[in-house]
Motif scaffolding. Structure first.
Motif, PDB file in Angstrom:
ATOM      1  N   TYR A 104       0.834  -1.190   0.000  1.00  0.00           N
ATOM      2  CA  TYR A 104       0.000   0.000   0.000  1.00  0.00           C
ATOM      3  C   TYR A 104       0.884   1.261   0.000  1.00  0.00           C
ATOM      4  O   TYR A 104       0.671   2.184  -0.790  1.00  0.00           O
ATOM      5  CB  TYR A 104      -0.907  -0.009   1.231  1.00  0.00           C
ATOM      6  CG  TYR A 104      -1.486   1.326   1.552  1.00  0.00           C
ATOM      7  CD1 TYR A 104      -1.200   1.948   2.758  1.00  0.00           C
ATOM      8  CD2 TYR A 104      -2.316   1.978   0.650  1.00  0.00           C
ATOM      9  CE1 TYR A 104      -1.712   3.183   3.063  1.00  0.00           C
ATOM     10  CE2 TYR A 104      -2.841   3.222   0.941  1.00  0.00           C
ATOM     11  CZ  TYR A 104      -2.529   3.836   2.143  1.00  0.00           C
ATOM     12  OH  TYR A 104      -3.040   5.059   2.422  1.00  0.00           O
ATOM     13  N   GLU A 107       2.424   1.776  -3.256  1.00  0.00           N
ATOM     14  CA  GLU A 107       1.478   2.305  -4.252  1.00  0.00           C
ATOM     15  C   GLU A 107       1.212   3.796  -4.063  1.00  0.00           C
ATOM     16  O   GLU A 107       1.244   4.577  -4.990  1.00  0.00           O
ATOM     17  CB  GLU A 107       0.156   1.543  -4.154  1.00  0.00           C
ATOM     18  CG  GLU A 107      -0.869   2.021  -5.179  1.00  0.00           C
ATOM     19  CD  GLU A 107      -1.384   0.838  -5.960  1.00  0.00           C
ATOM     20  OE1 GLU A 107      -1.853   1.050  -7.082  1.00  0.00           O
ATOM     21  OE2 GLU A 107      -1.308  -0.295  -5.443  1.00  0.00           O
ATOM     22  N   GLY A 115      -1.519  -3.558 -10.621  1.00  0.00           N
ATOM     23  CA  GLY A 115      -2.234  -4.823 -10.636  1.00  0.00           C
ATOM     24  C   GLY A 115      -1.409  -6.083 -10.470  1.00  0.00           C
ATOM     25  O   GLY A 115      -1.951  -7.163 -10.417  1.00  0.00           O
ATOM     26  N   ARG A 117       1.065  -6.719  -7.994  1.00  0.00           N
ATOM     27  CA  ARG A 117       1.958  -6.562  -6.861  1.00  0.00           C
ATOM     28  C   ARG A 117       2.229  -7.850  -6.114  1.00  0.00           C
ATOM     29  O   ARG A 117       3.362  -8.151  -5.788  1.00  0.00           O
ATOM     30  CB  ARG A 117       1.397  -5.517  -5.916  1.00  0.00           C
ATOM     31  CG  ARG A 117       1.567  -4.118  -6.482  1.00  0.00           C
ATOM     32  CD  ARG A 117       0.421  -3.245  -6.066  1.00  0.00           C
ATOM     33  NE  ARG A 117       0.114  -3.445  -4.667  1.00  0.00           N
ATOM     34  CZ  ARG A 117      -1.085  -3.747  -4.211  1.00  0.00           C
ATOM     35  NH1 ARG A 117      -2.091  -3.907  -5.043  1.00  0.00           N
ATOM     36  NH2 ARG A 117      -1.291  -3.893  -2.937  1.00  0.00           N
TER      37      ARG A 117
ATOM     38  N   GLU B  30      -6.627  -6.389  -5.889  1.00  0.00           N
ATOM     39  CA  GLU B  30      -5.562  -6.278  -6.889  1.00  0.00           C
ATOM     40  C   GLU B  30      -4.761  -4.989  -6.728  1.00  0.00           C
ATOM     41  O   GLU B  30      -3.551  -4.981  -6.812  1.00  0.00           O
ATOM     42  CB  GLU B  30      -6.162  -6.339  -8.301  1.00  0.00           C
ATOM     43  CG  GLU B  30      -6.839  -7.657  -8.625  1.00  0.00           C
ATOM     44  CD  GLU B  30      -5.867  -8.836  -8.580  1.00  0.00           C
ATOM     45  OE1 GLU B  30      -4.722  -8.684  -9.034  1.00  0.00           O
ATOM     46  OE2 GLU B  30      -6.267  -9.907  -8.075  1.00  0.00           O
ATOM     47  N   SER B  31      -5.491  -3.904  -6.514  1.00  0.00           N
ATOM     48  CA  SER B  31      -4.804  -2.630  -6.309  1.00  0.00           C
ATOM     49  C   SER B  31      -5.770  -1.631  -5.694  1.00  0.00           C
ATOM     50  O   SER B  31      -6.969  -1.857  -5.708  1.00  0.00           O
ATOM     51  CB  SER B  31      -4.284  -2.074  -7.634  1.00  0.00           C
ATOM     52  OG  SER B  31      -5.357  -1.641  -8.434  1.00  0.00           O
ATOM     53  N   THR B  32      -5.248  -0.574  -5.134  1.00  0.00           N
ATOM     54  CA  THR B  32      -6.128   0.490  -4.652  1.00  0.00           C
ATOM     55  C   THR B  32      -6.698   1.218  -5.855  1.00  0.00           C
ATOM     56  O   THR B  32      -6.118   1.204  -6.945  1.00  0.00           O
ATOM     57  CB  THR B  32      -5.352   1.480  -3.755  1.00  0.00           C
ATOM     58  OG1 THR B  32      -4.411   2.163  -4.565  1.00  0.00           O
ATOM     59  CG2 THR B  32      -4.649   0.755  -2.615  1.00  0.00           C
ATOM     60  N   ARG B  72      -8.903   7.525  -2.549  1.00  0.00           N
ATOM     61  CA  ARG B  72      -8.352   6.249  -2.971  1.00  0.00           C
ATOM     62  C   ARG B  72      -8.795   5.174  -1.982  1.00  0.00           C
ATOM     63  O   ARG B  72      -8.615   5.319  -0.782  1.00  0.00           O
ATOM     64  CB  ARG B  72      -6.823   6.340  -3.034  1.00  0.00           C
ATOM     65  CG  ARG B  72      -6.157   5.156  -3.693  1.00  0.00           C
ATOM     66  CD  ARG B  72      -4.875   5.564  -4.411  1.00  0.00           C
ATOM     67  NE  ARG B  72      -5.202   6.092  -5.733  1.00  0.00           N
ATOM     68  CZ  ARG B  72      -5.148   5.349  -6.852  1.00  0.00           C
ATOM     69  NH1 ARG B  72      -4.772   4.086  -6.800  1.00  0.00           N
ATOM     70  NH2 ARG B  72      -5.465   5.879  -8.015  1.00  0.00           N
ATOM     71  N   ARG B  74      -8.884   1.321  -0.393  1.00  0.00           N
ATOM     72  CA  ARG B  74      -8.077   0.111  -0.240  1.00  0.00           C
ATOM     73  C   ARG B  74      -8.849  -0.875   0.625  1.00  0.00           C
ATOM     74  O   ARG B  74      -9.692  -0.486   1.448  1.00  0.00           O
ATOM     75  CB  ARG B  74      -6.718   0.419   0.373  1.00  0.00           C
ATOM     76  CG  ARG B  74      -6.764   0.903   1.788  1.00  0.00           C
ATOM     77  CD  ARG B  74      -5.403   1.445   2.242  1.00  0.00           C
ATOM     78  NE  ARG B  74      -5.601   2.544   3.171  1.00  0.00           N
ATOM     79  CZ  ARG B  74      -5.717   2.383   4.500  1.00  0.00           C
ATOM     80  NH1 ARG B  74      -5.628   1.167   5.023  1.00  0.00           N
ATOM     81  NH2 ARG B  74      -5.929   3.420   5.292  1.00  0.00           N
TER      82      ARG B  74
END
Lengths: 125, 125
Positions: A104, A107, A115, A117, B30-32, B72, B74
């Motif tokens: 986190y 990112e 995508g 990580r 997968e991602s924030t 954002r 998460r």
DNA sequence: GCTATATTTAACCATATGGTTAAATATAGC
DNA sequence: GCTATATTTAACCATATGGTTAAATATAGC
């Protein structure tokens, strides 16, 4: 607006979202129970409990066998497995909390890792 | 009539009962993503997605960090562990289906084994 | 400061949910 | 067959849920 598909998982999780229904499942894990026995501990009408059992049966979590005029309920845990499997996909997140935090931070500090990580981590230890 | 306690598990399972919300969680694994990015694939308004994220945040499954005017999101998977733990109590039932069936038959044939049938089985293999 | 962009909030709507009580249904058991 | 018992169904009600569009809010960026 409209219900999309009413997927099995929708019904399963919705059924589990009510404390009375979780309590019913928990008791049926110990033994089968008639509707009357099931309803006894709750501060609500038998009709209300009957509806809860219907929701559980609709989700495939409980089945009822008619023995004369009594309906004996038993747990049918199949859908629970699917729910557990769904949640298990996220287990890495609470297994590797520090790792997730690291990702986190990585990112939010702006690195371009879109995508991919956690690719090298094991999903199910 | 009244909500009893709105226990955490209630909120968690209720949050998971909606396919859009499960999809959101899945993507956040997968991602924030910003609200705009989150909303993009769904055939509904940004306001609707915003509400879904609020439900997820209310259940403690998602957190939002404000970076300027963008939020954002998460994943915060803590509650998923509790949900998984709750379901795991029933794992024996799908592990030992034949055993459970045997117990069921034993019970419906009238044997007096009140509540102590599966005592010697391991709960978590 | 002004304008554009990102997001939330407000007001609204239709349907679902979780409860009630009363009536209906079905079997038990004399 | 009649009556009691177990359970469901019907009609109803209040609130929650999942969506909408329009307005409000807040920061970005010139």
């Amino acid at each position: 607006m409209v219900k999309y598909s009413t997927e099995p998982l929708d019904a399963t999780f919705a059924a589990l979202a009510d404390p009375t229904r979780r309590s019913i499942l928990s008791r049926l894990a110990e033994s089968t129970l008639s509707m009357g026995e099931l309803a006894e501990p709750y501060a609500m009408s038998l009709a209300a409990v009957s509806k809860h059992v219907r929701v559980l049966a609709g989700a495939g979590l409980v089945a009822q066998d008619r023995l004369g005029r009594v309906r004996r309920c038993r747990i049918t845990p199949g859908p629970l497995r699917d729910a557990a499997d769904w949640i298990a996909e996220y287990q890495q997140f609470w297994d590797d909390r520090l790792d997730a935090l690291a990702d986190y931070l990585e990112e939010t500090t702006g690195e371009d890792t879109h995508g991919y990580r956690r690719t090298n981590h094991r999903r199910k230890p």
